[in-house]
Scaffold this active site. Structure first.
Site, short mmCIF file in Angstrom:
data_model
loop_
_atom_site.label_atom_id
_atom_site.label_comp_id
_atom_site.label_asym_id
_atom_site.label_seq_id
_atom_site.Cartn_x
_atom_site.Cartn_y
_atom_site.Cartn_z
N ASN A 150 0.82 -1.21 0.00
CA ASN A 150 0.00 0.00 0.00
C ASN A 150 0.86 1.27 0.00
O ASN A 150 1.99 1.21 0.44
CB ASN A 150 -0.91 0.00 1.23
CG ASN A 150 -2.20 -0.75 0.95
OD1 ASN A 150 -2.71 -0.71 -0.15
ND2 ASN A 150 -2.73 -1.42 1.96
N TYR A 251 -13.49 3.07 2.94
CA TYR A 251 -12.51 4.17 3.04
C TYR A 251 -13.15 5.52 2.72
O TYR A 251 -12.63 6.56 3.10
CB TYR A 251 -11.33 3.94 2.10
CG TYR A 251 -10.38 2.88 2.60
CD1 TYR A 251 -9.34 3.21 3.47
CD2 TYR A 251 -10.54 1.55 2.25
CE1 TYR A 251 -8.48 2.25 3.95
CE2 TYR A 251 -9.69 0.57 2.73
CZ TYR A 251 -8.66 0.92 3.59
OH TYR A 251 -7.82 -0.04 4.07
#
Length: 433
Positions: A150, A251
């Site tokens: 990530n 998110y």
């Protein structure tokens, strides 16, 4: 060359490794792995030895002819590999702790991949991944690089734009959603069709069909959601969801419910410390289990980590590339003309048909108008961050920080940037020339 595949896992000392090993064992008939190389750096040697020994016990128990090699020599692992998978964390959990903590001190969302924390993670990670790509270009130019590191979308875009390596970015959220829908409707994943639109950790699901029947309206009406272990489940507003017409990634709560999410973060910080500290406790517990010489399988506790199922997604993708499966998977790929409001070389997260030559993005049938602005704004921040990481430029870094929708002003952007760069000095030499 002997039959079978050579796979290198960079960041092999990760607590997730038993999951990918389980996947290789399970799929051996369609993905015959001959050599599995688990690579780490000196700081990760201890974890690599523990998790590597467990991987060797798992393979021994399976009776399959897979050789598991543990090494600190990245080039040896990459040489001649068919697939290279990356699951690394530059700066380990200690760096993540400050990614989360410093923004919180200034009343800003502190999250591992979203906002200022995600920006620091990208600045630390992109140069390291591009360095790995130089090795792949030289030692295994035909390999596929599957990137889970990530922020996966930004890292994959940096690789596409600054190297010749064939790379695909992956996230565990799409497969997690499929599993959640499978359980909810009691059908196999093959009977479910979902369409994803957006960026990594910034996507909407604009179609959900089960046995050909549209289930999106009822899912939006009930406000039920699939949420990750790493993102708290704060309630969405019913009218907002229904009128939006897409099931948002969890998110997106950071953008649409910033006040509630920040309050939750600050409360959680008081109660349990940062998410990084919580994860560290889960990870320490896992490594205690991994040490047990009688353990020969992936322990259940691994599912407490936010990245559960990611390696199932990885093995599934390798299998489709290797066998030219032509099935549909949600991946991070170059936009081309898929989303006409973004640059062609931008990395997006959409459904793709996976062929032996790589993924082909499918046209999207519906992009809600109200999603475009946020997608575009976050992509602008991402592209500035990638440029800052590649050039080691403080000017570009300031523009990136100020461009992020979660950073309230240039003043806050300057303060955050100064404090966070200083905290990351050991990992960001380019910014301290």
């Amino acid at each position: 060359m002997a039959e079978g595949l050579k796979i290198a896992v960079i960041g092999g000392g990760s607590s997730y490794t038993p999951e990918i090993v389980e996947g290789f064992i399970r799929k051996y008939d369609s993905l015959p792995v001959r050599e599995l190389w688990l690579v780490d750096i000196e700081e990760g040697r201890h974890k690599l030895e523990i998790v590597g020994a467990l991987a060797q016990r798992m393979v021994a128990r399976s009776g399959l002819p897979i050789q598991v090699h543990l090494t600190l020599d990245r080039r040896k692992a990459i040489e001649g590999a068919d697939f290279v998978s990356t699951q690394l964390r530059v700066g380990l959990l200690e760096a993540r702790k400050w990614d989360e903590h410093i923004p919180n001190l200034h009343g800003v969302i502190g999250q591992e991949t979203t906002g200022p924390g995600g920006m620091m993670k990208a600045l630390r990670t992109i140069p390291v991944l591009l360095d790995i790509c130089r090795d792949i270009e030289e030692l295994s130019p035909n390999a596929w690089l599957l990137n889970f590191t990530n922020p996966a979308g930004m890292v994959t875009e940096a690789i596409h734009r600054h190297s010749r390596v064939r790379s695909i970015g992956l996230c565990n959220a799409p497969i997690g959603l499929q599993k959640w829908l499978s359980g909810k409707y009691g059908v196999s994943a093959e009977r479910i069709f979902t369409e994803f639109v957006g960026l990594n950790h910034l996507h909407w699901v604009t179609r959900i069909e089960v046995n050909g029947e549209d289930k999106l309206p009822e899912l939006l009406n009930r406000r039920e959601e699939y949420s990750g272990k790493n993102v708290p489940a704060t309630e969405w507003d019913a009218d907002f969801l229904r009128s939006f017409g897409g099931l948002p990634s969890y998110y997106l709560k950071y953008y649409y419910m910033t006040d509630a999410m920040l309050a939750e973060q600050l409360e959680s910080l008081r109660a349990n410390g940062t998410r990084a500290e919580v994860v560290k406790r889960v990870e320490d517990e896992l490594f205690e289990l991994y040490k047990d010489p009688n353990l020969q399988e992936k322990p259940k506790q691994l599912e407490k980590r936010g990245g559960a199922y990611y390696s199932e997604a990885a093995v599934h993708l390798m299998e489709s590339l290797h066998n030219d499966r032509r099935d549909i998977q949600t991946l991070n790929v170059a936009n081309g003309g898929t989303l006409d409001f973004l640059p062609k070389d931008a990395c997006i997260e959409v459904n793709c048909v996976v062929t032996g030559q790589g993924p082909l993005p499918l046209p999207v049938t519906r992009v809600p108008e109200q999603a475009k602005g946020l997608i575009h704004a976050v992509k602008t921040y991402e592209r500035l961050t990638i440029a800052a990481a590649v050039e080691g430029s403080r000017d570009l870094a300031l523009q990136a920080m100020a461009a992020h929708p979660l950073v309230p002003s240039v003043g806050v952007a300057k303060v955050l940037l100064a404090e966070m760069l200083e905290r990351n000095r050991p990992y960001l030499p380019a910014f301290f020339k």
